[in-house]
Design a protein around this motif. Sequence first.
Motif, PDB file in Angstrom:
ATOM      1  N   ILE A  35       0.836  -1.206   0.000  1.00  0.00           N
ATOM      2  CA  ILE A  35       0.000   0.000   0.000  1.00  0.00           C
ATOM      3  C   ILE A  35       0.870   1.257   0.000  1.00  0.00           C
ATOM      4  O   ILE A  35       0.639   2.197  -0.768  1.00  0.00           O
ATOM      5  CB  ILE A  35      -0.949  -0.008   1.206  1.00  0.00           C
ATOM      6  N   ALA A  36       1.903   1.268   0.866  1.00  0.00           N
ATOM      7  CA  ALA A  36       2.793   2.433   0.937  1.00  0.00           C
ATOM      8  C   ALA A  36       3.556   2.618  -0.370  1.00  0.00           C
ATOM      9  O   ALA A  36       3.749   3.749  -0.840  1.00  0.00           O
ATOM     10  CB  ALA A  36       3.761   2.284   2.102  1.00  0.00           C
ATOM     11  N   ALA A  64       2.567   1.664  -3.390  1.00  0.00           N
ATOM     12  CA  ALA A  64       1.638   2.133  -4.417  1.00  0.00           C
ATOM     13  C   ALA A  64       1.283   3.604  -4.211  1.00  0.00           C
ATOM     14  O   ALA A  64       1.140   4.366  -5.178  1.00  0.00           O
ATOM     15  CB  ALA A  64       0.375   1.277  -4.386  1.00  0.00           C
ATOM     16  N   GLU A  65       1.168   4.022  -2.947  1.00  0.00           N
ATOM     17  CA  GLU A  65       0.776   5.404  -2.655  1.00  0.00           C
ATOM     18  C   GLU A  65       1.910   6.386  -2.918  1.00  0.00           C
ATOM     19  O   GLU A  65       1.698   7.460  -3.495  1.00  0.00           O
ATOM     20  CB  GLU A  65       0.329   5.516  -1.198  1.00  0.00           C
ATOM     21  N   HIS A  66       3.128   6.047  -2.498  1.00  0.00           N
ATOM     22  CA  HIS A  66       4.233   7.012  -2.549  1.00  0.00           C
ATOM     23  C   HIS A  66       5.175   6.795  -3.735  1.00  0.00           C
ATOM     24  O   HIS A  66       5.962   7.683  -4.056  1.00  0.00           O
ATOM     25  CB  HIS A  66       5.038   6.955  -1.250  1.00  0.00           C
ATOM     26  N   ARG A  67       5.115   5.624  -4.366  1.00  0.00           N
ATOM     27  CA  ARG A  67       5.979   5.276  -5.493  1.00  0.00           C
ATOM     28  C   ARG A  67       7.447   5.648  -5.220  1.00  0.00           C
ATOM     29  O   ARG A  67       8.085   6.373  -5.992  1.00  0.00           O
ATOM     30  CB  ARG A  67       5.489   5.968  -6.764  1.00  0.00           C
TER      31      ARG A  67
END
Length: 326
Positions: free
Chosen positions: A226-227, A229-232
């Motif tokens: 999740i992290a 995907a969110e912050h790339r």
Amino acid sequence: MATLEDVAKKAGCSIATASRALGARGPVSDGVKGRVRKAAAELGYRHGTAGPGRGGRRPLIGVLIPSITNPVFAASLSQIQNRMQVGGHAVVLAQSNYDPAQEADAIEALLSERPTGLILTLCNAEHSVPQADRLPPTVLLNNLPTSIFPAAVTVDNREAGRLITRQLIDHGHRRILFVSGNFAASDRAFLRFEGYQSALAAAGVDSLPALQIPFIGSYEQLDISIAVAEHRPTAIIASNDLLACGVIGALRRQGLSVPQDVSVAGFDGIAMGQLMTPPLTTIEMPDSSMGAVAASLLLDMAERGAAPRHLQVGFTLKPGGTVRSV
């Protein structure tokens, strides 16, 4: 019946020194040895009948660490034991499991052994310790000194965090994620995060919120999808090498390659990180020497009445194959 404590008091030395003078391993001057043996003879004390130490026991020191499974603390403990063996002390160990609630119980268990001194690695040294007013000479290991605990052996964790982040910035990274155990369980991790923030701010780059996970438990199934995907992020800094290895495994389970897709760096310099392929980029901490220094400082305080001191040990940046330029 006279005890070794009585002999030490009469001879004007510590219990550990008296124990060494009467046969335990470790250096003792001829003058002290003669004084101790004279006191033992006058008191009718026979060394070995009840065993050395307080109340007939060998003197000991207590050591509190967060976890014996982390090679960092195992390395420090090994050197503490070696130094204390030479000093005529036994070592009793307790773990906090990175839990402030368990920490107080662990310290209480150590105090029940009536130690001549303590070496403590606390979750957060700024938080109060319920037993603070009845602790023997105490040295913090890995925690910065406080008004209650002025004796400490540390590295500059904030500077270490700044340096490893600067290394990534110099390789062109700007989206850098910091993955850590819970800051409440480790003030060392928080100081490293502050160093990360400082380096990014100096470079005019925004930092990302830290991803905090529990320290205790298996990293084999760590999920940071999740992290990611969110912050790339193009790079991830883990607050220790064990966690960095878990991060690399998590990235690979997502189909990402290290360092081709995401660079990874850690702290500690444990053997596991250097034996993996490619070797981990990390900050190598002097864990073994820190344990030896903490033990020597504690013996100076407990046996010779030395003043508490803050001793800071250096660290080394070890570039590895888990970081690439972008």
